[in-house]
Design a protein around this motif. Structure first.
Motif, mmCIF file in Angstrom:
data_model
loop_
_atom_site.group_PDB
_atom_site.id
_atom_site.type_symbol
_atom_site.label_atom_id
_atom_site.label_comp_id
_atom_site.label_asym_id
_atom_site.label_seq_id
_atom_site.Cartn_x
_atom_site.Cartn_y
_atom_site.Cartn_z
ATOM 1 N N GLY A 112 -41.012 10.474 -30.297
ATOM 2 C CA GLY A 112 -42.329 10.555 -29.674
ATOM 3 C C GLY A 112 -42.333 11.121 -28.282
ATOM 4 O O GLY A 112 -43.116 10.681 -27.430
ATOM 5 N N ILE A 113 -41.472 12.120 -28.037
ATOM 6 C CA ILE A 113 -41.392 12.728 -26.714
ATOM 7 C C ILE A 113 -41.506 14.244 -26.855
ATOM 8 O O ILE A 113 -41.098 14.812 -27.861
ATOM 9 C CB ILE A 113 -40.073 12.376 -26.005
ATOM 10 C CG1 ILE A 113 -38.881 12.686 -26.920
ATOM 11 C CG2 ILE A 113 -40.062 10.900 -25.598
ATOM 12 C CD1 ILE A 113 -37.538 12.435 -26.302
ATOM 13 N N PRO A 114 -42.073 14.926 -25.850
ATOM 14 C CA PRO A 114 -42.227 16.380 -25.964
ATOM 15 C C PRO A 114 -40.918 17.135 -25.724
ATOM 16 O O PRO A 114 -40.736 18.242 -26.230
ATOM 17 C CB PRO A 114 -43.250 16.718 -24.880
ATOM 18 C CG PRO A 114 -43.064 15.634 -23.850
ATOM 19 C CD PRO A 114 -42.722 14.399 -24.629
ATOM 20 N N ALA A 115 -40.035 16.539 -24.924
ATOM 21 C CA ALA A 115 -38.799 17.205 -24.528
ATOM 22 C C ALA A 115 -37.938 16.190 -23.789
ATOM 23 O O ALA A 115 -38.350 15.043 -23.556
ATOM 24 C CB ALA A 115 -39.103 18.405 -23.625
ATOM 25 N N THR A 116 -36.730 16.608 -23.412
ATOM 26 C CA THR A 116 -35.877 15.752 -22.586
ATOM 27 C C THR A 116 -35.194 16.599 -21.518
ATOM 28 O O THR A 116 -35.154 17.829 -21.591
ATOM 29 C CB THR A 116 -34.761 15.039 -23.400
ATOM 30 O OG1 THR A 116 -33.744 15.982 -23.735
ATOM 31 C CG2 THR A 116 -35.304 14.386 -24.649
ATOM 32 N N THR A 117 -34.638 15.903 -20.546
ATOM 33 C CA THR A 117 -33.673 16.502 -19.635
ATOM 34 C C THR A 117 -32.293 16.130 -20.162
ATOM 35 O O THR A 117 -32.063 14.983 -20.533
ATOM 36 C CB THR A 117 -33.836 15.955 -18.202
ATOM 37 O OG1 THR A 117 -35.185 16.167 -17.764
ATOM 38 C CG2 THR A 117 -32.870 16.623 -17.238
#
Length: 418
Positions: free
Chosen positions: A385-390
């Motif tokens: 449920g996240i758009p992206a990560t670092t």
């Protein structure tokens, strides 16, 4: 510098990597934390590339003059080095490609064109996992669309592991190929190879392992893995771009059809039909990546001289330290395993409601190079449920000081966005 057991002589190793001395923003020396995307190259590899182009540049296999024979010896010598590096039973099982993506596509296409018992068609199934890089998803989707085969996959647990609770439903008597990553490029998860391979063998399915995030970081023994194919790429393991490897069992390479047609992969050609050269040349149509293979051979020499066991121990220590320190950062959530157990050196995270691209840009201003986005593993981001990560990823030249710089940089990010 923080001391901990298992570390390599980092100062000595870093002297081999010219880019790590580069000064970027406002006099800051670069902190390179994107080795999962591509590793830096040691001088030994750069020198091998220059030596090849300056002294030995020629096409391989056909020329009878001195320089051509030298080029052929260097190219085929690199194959010998790779075969030894992965403990292949035969050098003829090592196929050079342009990258791991091509290696994976090669297998998918071979199975689509193969005769029985290997052929994938509308009566068969393909099994992958939800944590795969797009390079190990899209080729199988394309194959399923072309052949009518059913694509199935293992899901993920909340802590970033494969959910094998339904293994008998995902890998069935209809399964022809099981393809999965050894180490996730986003989650860092090291997958349970033995359980998956055992189930695949029980139903007579072939196994392809994507070792792109494993070959640079740990000993890789294709015989011990028990797979039928193993793919990896050179540029993540101190080698140049433009060179990948597919290892396959000899009997399979003999039985399966070629992926590309052209020069070098043939035995005889007439206007009516052609016959093919034995493996590995059967799968290496056209002028191969000669210089890149030579560079990969030099990278194998470099890594082997240090020792893959020692590199794995170094990265485990760095990863353990990084996971611990990242969990001290307020509002930071690691996506994937939160301990160093059965995980690689790529750590993805989100920081509160700050978009990863903003995190990456502010870190860059501090001289810290990280990756942002979905890392060619968008289904993982959708799962959590996240758009992206670092993503911060470490390698044999990474130090505890790099981790500390990242933590300080993230504090600057938090302060910047208030």
């Amino acid at each position: 510098m923080t001391q901990m057991p298992g570390l390599l002589d980092i100062e000595a190793i870093r002297k081999d990597f010219p880019l790590l001395d580069r000064v970027v923003h406002d006099g800051k020396k670069i902190v390179y934390l994107d080795s999962a995307a591509t590793s830096q190259k040691p001088r030994q590899v750069l020198d091998a590339l220059n030596e090849y182009y300056e002294r030995h540049n020629a096409n391989v296999h056909r020329g009878v003059y001195l320089v051509a024979e030298e080029a052929t010896a260097l190219y085929e010598g690199a194959r010998d080095k790779v075969a030894a590096f992965i403990n292949a039973p035969s050098r003829d099982e090592v196929i050079f490609t342009k990258n791991a993506s091509e290696s994976l596509n090669l297998v998918a296409n071979m199975l689509g064109w193969a005769d029985e018992p290997y052929r994938v068609d509308r009566e068969t199934e393909i099994a992958i996992t939800e944590m795969e890089h797009h390079s190990n998803i899209v080729p199988w989707q394309l194959l399923a669309q072309r052949t009518g085969a059913k694509l199935k996959w293992f899901g993920l647990t909340d802590d970033g592991r494969l959910d094998l609770s339904n293994i008998e439903e995902v890998i069935t008597e209809k399964t022809k190929i099981v393809s999965f990553t050894l180490v996730s490029n986003l989650l860092g998860t090291v997958n349970p190879v033995e359980a998956i391979v055992r189930r695949a063998q029980d139903v007579g399915a072939l196994v392809l392992i994507d070792a792109s995030q494993a070959a640079p970081h740990m000993p890789l023994d294709v015989q011990a893995l028990g797979a039928d194919f193993v793919a990896f790429t050179g540029h993540k393991m101190c080698g140049p771009t433009g060179i990948g490897v597919l290892w396959g069992r000899q009997e399979l390479l003999e039985d399966l059809p070629p992926f590309l047609g052209g020069g070098e992969m043939i035995e005889t050609v007439s206007m009516h039909s052609s016959t093919y050269a034995p493996a590995p040349h059967k799968f290496e149509a056209g002028t191969p990546p000669i210089a890149q293979a030579v560079g990969l051979g030099a990278a194998v020499d470099y890594l082997s001289a240090i020792g893959m066991d020692k590199i794995a121990a170094h990265e485990h220590a760095i990863t353990e330290y990084a996971v611990k320190r990242l969990q001290e950062v307020p509002d930071l959530r690691i996506i994937g395993p939160t301990t160093a157990e059965d995980r690689g050196a790529a750590i993805s995270f989100v920081l509160g409601d700050i978009h990863p691209h903003d995190v990456g840009q502010v870190l860059d201003e501090q001289g810290i190079a990280v990756r942002v986005g979905h890392h060619c593993a968008r289904p993982v981001c959708l799962r959590y449920g996240i758009p992206a990560t670092t993503r911060a990823s470490f390698y044999l030249y990474s130090s505890p000081a790099d981790v500390d710089a990242l933590i300080d940089g993230l504090e600057h990010v938090r302060n910047f966005f208030g």
